[in-house]
Write an enzyme that holds these catalytic residues in place. Structure first.
Site, PDB file in Angstrom:
ATOM      1  N   ASP A  67      40.387  36.501  29.805  1.00 18.06           N
ATOM      2  CA  ASP A  67      40.336  37.812  30.463  1.00 18.06           C
ATOM      3  C   ASP A  67      39.817  38.913  29.546  1.00 18.06           C
ATOM      4  O   ASP A  67      39.653  38.710  28.347  1.00 18.06           O
ATOM      5  CB  ASP A  67      41.728  38.184  31.002  1.00 18.06           C
ATOM      6  CG  ASP A  67      42.840  37.986  29.972  1.00 18.06           C
ATOM      7  OD1 ASP A  67      42.526  37.750  28.786  1.00 18.06           O
ATOM      8  OD2 ASP A  67      44.014  38.089  30.346  1.00 18.06           O
ATOM      9  N   ASP A 138      56.076  39.423  33.240  1.00 22.77           N
ATOM     10  CA  ASP A 138      56.205  39.235  34.691  1.00 22.77           C
ATOM     11  C   ASP A 138      55.697  37.856  35.123  1.00 22.77           C
ATOM     12  O   ASP A 138      55.503  37.598  36.301  1.00 22.77           O
ATOM     13  CB  ASP A 138      55.474  40.361  35.448  1.00 22.77           C
ATOM     14  CG  ASP A 138      53.981  40.401  35.160  1.00 22.77           C
ATOM     15  OD1 ASP A 138      53.466  39.491  34.484  1.00 22.77           O
ATOM     16  OD2 ASP A 138      53.310  41.340  35.627  1.00 22.77           O
ATOM     17  N   HIS A 140      52.802  36.418  34.270  1.00 20.96           N
ATOM     18  CA  HIS A 140      51.360  36.233  34.465  1.00 20.96           C
ATOM     19  C   HIS A 140      50.735  35.329  33.405  1.00 20.96           C
ATOM     20  O   HIS A 140      51.200  35.250  32.275  1.00 20.96           O
ATOM     21  CB  HIS A 140      50.600  37.562  34.567  1.00 20.96           C
ATOM     22  CG  HIS A 140      50.521  38.381  33.322  1.00 20.96           C
ATOM     23  ND1 HIS A 140      50.795  39.725  33.290  1.00 20.96           N
ATOM     24  CD2 HIS A 140      50.170  38.051  32.049  1.00 20.96           C
ATOM     25  CE1 HIS A 140      50.613  40.186  32.068  1.00 20.96           C
ATOM     26  NE2 HIS A 140      50.242  39.194  31.297  1.00 20.96           N
ATOM     27  N   GLU A 145      48.461  38.595  37.927  1.00 25.99           N
ATOM     28  CA  GLU A 145      49.726  39.283  38.149  1.00 25.99           C
ATOM     29  C   GLU A 145      50.455  38.699  39.366  1.00 25.99           C
ATOM     30  O   GLU A 145      49.857  37.975  40.159  1.00 25.99           O
ATOM     31  CB  GLU A 145      49.439  40.776  38.371  1.00 25.99           C
ATOM     32  CG  GLU A 145      48.773  41.467  37.183  1.00 25.99           C
ATOM     33  CD  GLU A 145      49.738  41.723  36.028  1.00 25.99           C
ATOM     34  OE1 GLU A 145      50.663  40.909  35.810  1.00 25.99           O
ATOM     35  OE2 GLU A 145      49.561  42.739  35.324  1.00 25.99           O
TER      36      GLU A 145
END
Ligand code: GLP
Length: 265
Positions: A67, A138, A140, A145
Site C-alpha cells: 500500500d 482494527d 486491517h 479497513e
C-alpha cells in the site's frame, strides 16, 4: 495456519527473516510482498544483516508493496516508498527496476486504471510467492479497513479514524495524515502462495485473538487468513497473550520440528 510464539520482538524478527532467506535461496527470482509499519522493521534489519554479513543476495528478487498513501510523493518522508528505501532497499543489492510500490501521486482520474496495471504486474511475475503482513489495531491488512470486501482487489481505500490516529505518530501535524490510500485488496493478498504475518506488543493482543480465533469477517480483514492454505503468524508473548489455544500452538511448533527431523533422518 501455524501460530509461532516467541519470547520477544527480536526473536520473531529473526525467525521471520529466516523464512524469507530460505525462500530466496530456493528461488532467487522470488516475488516478495512487503508491508510497512513498525512491526516488520526488525525483520528488515535482519535481512540487511544477512546481506552484509552472510552475503545474501537480493539481485533477482522482485518486490510488491501492499500500500501507499494517496497524495504523498515517493520522496515524501512519510510515504511508504520513502520508508522502504530508508529501511530496506538502500541497504541491500536489490535492482530498483524490480521494486513496485503503489504511486501515491497518481492522478485521481487515472487511479482505477493504475490499480489494474499494478495487479497485472503482479500477475506478470507469476504472482506473489511470499507476502509479509503486519496488522492494524482494527484488524486491517494493508489498508483493508473493516468492511473491505474479502474479494477486493487493488484500489483506493478510505482510512478509518483509528488508523489515522495510529499513524499520526509519524507526521509532524496529525492533520497531515492522508485520508486515502491505494492498497492491494484482500483478494489480492489471498492469492499470495504463502503468507507470513508478524505482530508484537500488548496493543495487538486483542486484535490477534479476534483475527486468529474469532470468526471470519470483513469487519476484521486479517481473519480471512484463516482461509489461506499456507500462513504462519509470528507473535511475541505479549501479542499472543489473549489467545485461548496458546498452549496447543506451542505444542504444535515443537511437534512440527520433531516431524521435520523424522523426515530428514
Ligand atoms: C499501517 C500499514 C499496515 C500495517 C499497520 C500496522 O496501517 N498500512 O500494513 O500492518 O500500519 O503498523 P504497526 O506495525 O506500526 O503497528
Amino acid at each position: 495456519m501455524q501460530v509461532v510464539i516467541k519470547a520477544n520482538y527480536d526473536e520473531i524478527s529473526k525467525e521471520a527473516a529466516l523464512t524469507v532467506k530460505q525462500r530466496l535461496m530456493e528461488k532467487p527470482s522470488f516475488v516478495l510482498g512487503l508491508a510497512t509499519g513498525s512491526t516488520p522493521l526488525g525483520l528488515y534489519k535482519e535481512l540487511i544483516r544477512m546481506h552484509k554479513e552472510e552475503g545474501l543476495s537480493f539481485s533477482h528478487m522482485v518486490t510488491f508493496n501492499l500500500d501507499e498513501y494517496l497524495g504523498l510523493a515517493p520522496d515524501h518522508p512519510q510515504s511508504y516508498n520513502f520508508f522502504m528505501w530508508e529501511n530496506l532497499f538502500k541497504h541491500i543489492n536489490i535492482n530498483p527496476r524490480n521494486v513496485y510500490i503503489p504511486d501515491g501521486k497518481v492522478k485521481p482520474v487515472d487511479v482505477e486504471e493504475y490499480c489494474e496495471w499494478y495487479e497485472s504486474r503482479i500477475k506478470k511475475f507469476g504472482g506473489i510467492d511470499l507476502q509479509i503482513l503486519g496488522i492494524g489495531r482494527d484488524g486491517h491488512i494493508g489498508f483493508n479497513e473493516p468492511g473491505s470486501s474479502l474479494g477486493s482487489r487493488t484500489r483506493v481505500k478510505t482510512l478509518t479514524e483509528e488508523t489515522m490516529q495510529d499513524n499520526a505518530r509519524f507526521f509532524k501535524d496529525p492533520s497531515e495524515v492522508p485520508t486515502y490510500s491505494i492498497t492491494m485488496g484482500v483478494g489480492t493478498v489471498m492469492e499470495a502462495k504463502e503468507i507470513l504475518m508478524v505482530a508484537s506488543g500488548k496493543n495487538k493482543a486483542q486484535v490477534i485473538a479476534t483475527a486468529i480465533e474469532g470468526g471470519v469477517t470483513a469487519q476484521v480483514t486479517a481473519s480471512v487468513l484463516q482461509l489461506h492454505k499456507k500462513v504462519t503468524v509470528f507473535l511475541d508473548e505479549e501479542a499472543a497473550s489473549l489467545l485461548k489455544r496458546k498452549k496447543y500452538y506451542n505444542f504444535v511448533a515443537e511437534a512440527v520440528k520433531k516431524f521435520q527431523a523424522i523426515k530428514e533422518s
